[in-house]
Design an enzyme around this catalytic site. Structure first.
Site, short mmCIF file in Angstrom:
data_model
loop_
_atom_site.label_atom_id
_atom_site.label_comp_id
_atom_site.label_asym_id
_atom_site.label_seq_id
_atom_site.Cartn_x
_atom_site.Cartn_y
_atom_site.Cartn_z
N THR A 68 23.64 -45.22 42.25
CA THR A 68 24.16 -44.64 41.00
C THR A 68 24.60 -43.21 41.27
O THR A 68 23.92 -42.50 42.02
CB THR A 68 23.12 -44.64 39.86
OG1 THR A 68 23.51 -43.68 38.86
CG2 THR A 68 21.72 -44.27 40.31
N GLY B 160 26.38 -49.42 36.45
CA GLY B 160 27.58 -48.64 36.80
C GLY B 160 27.79 -48.65 38.31
O GLY B 160 26.84 -48.47 39.07
N ASP C 252 19.33 -40.24 39.53
CA ASP C 252 18.21 -40.03 38.61
C ASP C 252 17.05 -41.02 38.83
O ASP C 252 16.36 -41.37 37.88
CB ASP C 252 18.71 -40.14 37.16
CG ASP C 252 19.35 -41.48 36.86
OD1 ASP C 252 19.65 -42.22 37.81
OD2 ASP C 252 19.55 -41.79 35.68
N ASP D 199 18.31 -47.65 37.23
CA ASP D 199 17.04 -48.00 36.57
C ASP D 199 17.12 -49.28 35.74
O ASP D 199 16.17 -50.07 35.71
CB ASP D 199 16.49 -46.83 35.75
CG ASP D 199 17.51 -46.28 34.78
OD1 ASP D 199 18.69 -46.71 34.83
OD2 ASP D 199 17.14 -45.42 33.95
N ARG E 271 24.43 -39.46 31.72
CA ARG E 271 24.05 -39.78 30.34
C ARG E 271 22.66 -39.23 30.02
O ARG E 271 22.41 -38.72 28.96
CB ARG E 271 24.09 -41.30 30.17
CG ARG E 271 23.96 -41.77 28.76
CD ARG E 271 24.27 -43.24 28.64
NE ARG E 271 23.91 -43.97 29.87
CZ ARG E 271 24.43 -45.12 30.21
NH1 ARG E 271 25.33 -45.70 29.46
NH2 ARG E 271 24.05 -45.74 31.32
N ASP F 258 24.34 -40.90 39.34
CA ASP F 258 23.50 -39.97 38.56
C ASP F 258 22.34 -39.37 39.37
O ASP F 258 21.78 -38.34 38.97
CB ASP F 258 22.93 -40.68 37.33
CG ASP F 258 24.01 -41.03 36.32
OD1 ASP F 258 25.13 -40.49 36.45
OD2 ASP F 258 23.74 -41.83 35.41
N ARG G 272 26.70 -55.03 33.22
CA ARG G 272 25.40 -54.79 32.59
C ARG G 272 25.12 -56.04 31.75
O ARG G 272 25.77 -56.26 30.74
CB ARG G 272 25.45 -53.54 31.71
CG ARG G 272 25.61 -52.25 32.50
CD ARG G 272 25.40 -51.02 31.64
NE ARG G 272 25.39 -49.82 32.45
CZ ARG G 272 26.46 -49.07 32.71
NH1 ARG G 272 27.62 -49.37 32.18
NH2 ARG G 272 26.35 -48.00 33.47
O1 F6P Z 1 26.63 -44.77 36.43
C1 F6P Z 1 25.95 -43.99 35.49
C2 F6P Z 1 26.92 -43.42 34.55
O2 F6P Z 1 27.86 -42.81 35.33
C3 F6P Z 1 26.42 -42.45 33.50
O3 F6P Z 1 26.34 -41.14 33.92
C4 F6P Z 1 27.43 -42.66 32.40
O4 F6P Z 1 26.98 -42.27 31.17
C5 F6P Z 1 27.65 -44.12 32.46
O5 F6P Z 1 27.53 -44.46 33.82
C6 F6P Z 1 28.91 -44.62 31.87
O6 F6P Z 1 29.11 -45.94 32.28
P1 F6P Z 1 30.02 -47.01 31.59
O7 F6P Z 1 31.26 -46.34 31.17
O8 F6P Z 1 30.22 -48.02 32.67
O9 F6P Z 1 29.23 -47.56 30.45
#
Ligand code: F6P
Length: 323
Positions: free
Chosen positions: A126, A11, A130, A103, A172, A128, A72
């Site tokens: 990120t 992301g 995290d 991660d 997430r 997040d 991804r």
């Molecule tokens: O970048 C992390 C994040 O923002 C998470 O918190 C979220 O669940 C996810 O990306 C959603 O990403 P995408 O819509 O790109 O799959």
């Protein structure tokens, strides 16, 4: 090392461009060649490379998203995919990599460094926040401010109508964004995946605060909360408390965009320089991060295997301040 590649993966996060700029310019400053890899590991597999000069990263420090694009990559999870990536790197004479992401990005990098003798250094990017081994990840501060701006606006309309809002923020698997934005906006309750909040407790908070003496209520719900997201929880509360006028707002991907904050730009610049320095210092499989305001180095192994802990003191703080 003569030539390094830089990519962004997973992301996107505001500040990734500032990190790319810092990597490119630090490499050039040290007489290294540098290529940008498009769309994360996908571009590595396809050999989608672009030589980068100093002017290629001009005027990007303030921009959200990533000029290298992100993805991804499923294929990079396979042995064959990583073999292709390695072959492309050999063909292009790329000796080392800087990978910017979370991660998933570092898990891929770790396996790659185990299979091939390619040094890889990671930069945490990120929203997040995290990742174990760094106090902040690039993008978190900007996203936090984006969330706060949105929640403040929702508070205006909530107060005008005496309503209770359930606001879902990204995360997430992690509640860092939810926790800090909740504190910063004076939320009546904060629900995060790291701590199970029972419906009964939530009802108690609401009865005490919102219903008791306030003219609006805000509950911040992390996307990954175990109770099932803002809509599910709102429905549960609505069933039990028809007296509450409830609305739900899911902030979504607007949290990932926008011009990076000063903090994210400075962190990204610092870590971009640190990543190239680490490669020049023969580091092979590590993430650079920030701990107590200083640059830290932590192995991919450690950052992947350990979970960053949410400070209980912050949750307690909100319990006190939301009465
Ligand atoms: O970048 C992390 C994040 O923002 C998470 O918190 C979220 O669940 C996810 O990306 C959603 O990403 P995408 O819509 O790109 O799959």
């Amino acid at each position: 090392i003569k030539k390094i590649g830089v990519l962004t993966s997973g992301g996107d996060a505001p500040g990734m461009n500032a990190a790319i700029r810092a990597v490119v310019r630090t490499a050039i400053f040290n007489n290294l060649e540098v290529v940008g890899v498009k769309q994360g590991y996908e571009g590595l597999i396809k050999g989608d490379f672009e030589t980068m000069k100093s002017y290629d990263v001009s005027n990007i420090i303030q921009k959200g998203g990533t000029i290298l694009c992100s993805a991804r990559s499923e294929e990079f999870r396979s042995v064959e995919g990583r073999k292709k990536a390695h072959e492309q790197m050999l063909a292009a004479k790329i000796d080392a990599l800087v990978v910017i992401g979370g991660d998933g990005t570092f898990s891929g990098a770790r396996i790659f460094t185990q299979e091939y003798d390619i040094p890889v250094v990671g930069i945490p990017g990120t929203i997040d926040n995290d990742l174990f081994g760094t106090d902040y990840t690039i993008g978190f501060d900007t996203a936090l401010n984006t969330v706060i701006e949105a929640v403040d606006k929702i508070r205006d309309t909530a107060s005008a109508h005496n309503r209770l809002f359930f606001i879902e923020v990204m995360g997430r698997d992690a509640g860092f964004l939810a926790l800090r934005s909740g504190i910063a906006t004076g939320a009546e309750a904060i629900l995060i995946p790291e701590r199970q909040t029972h419906l009964k407790d939530l009802e108690k908070y609401l009865a005490k605060g919102y219903k008791g003496h306030k003219n609006s209520g805000i509950v911040i719900v992390a996307e990954g909360d175990k109770s099932g997201g803002a809509y599910t929880i709102a429905r549960e509360i609505e069933k039990k408390h028809p007296e509450y006028d409830i609305r739900v707002s899911v902030l979504g991907h607007m949290q990932r965009g926008g011009s990076p904050s000063a903090f994210d730009r400075v962190t990204a610049s610092t870590l971009g320089v640190a990543a190239v320095d680490a490669l020049l210092d023969d580091q092979k499989s590590i993430m650079v991060g920030m701990v107590n305001g200083e640059v830290s180095h932590v192995s991919f192994n450690k950052t992947i295997k350990n979970k960053k802990v949410v400070k209980d003191s912050l949750l307690t703080l909100n319990d006190i301040l939301s009465i």
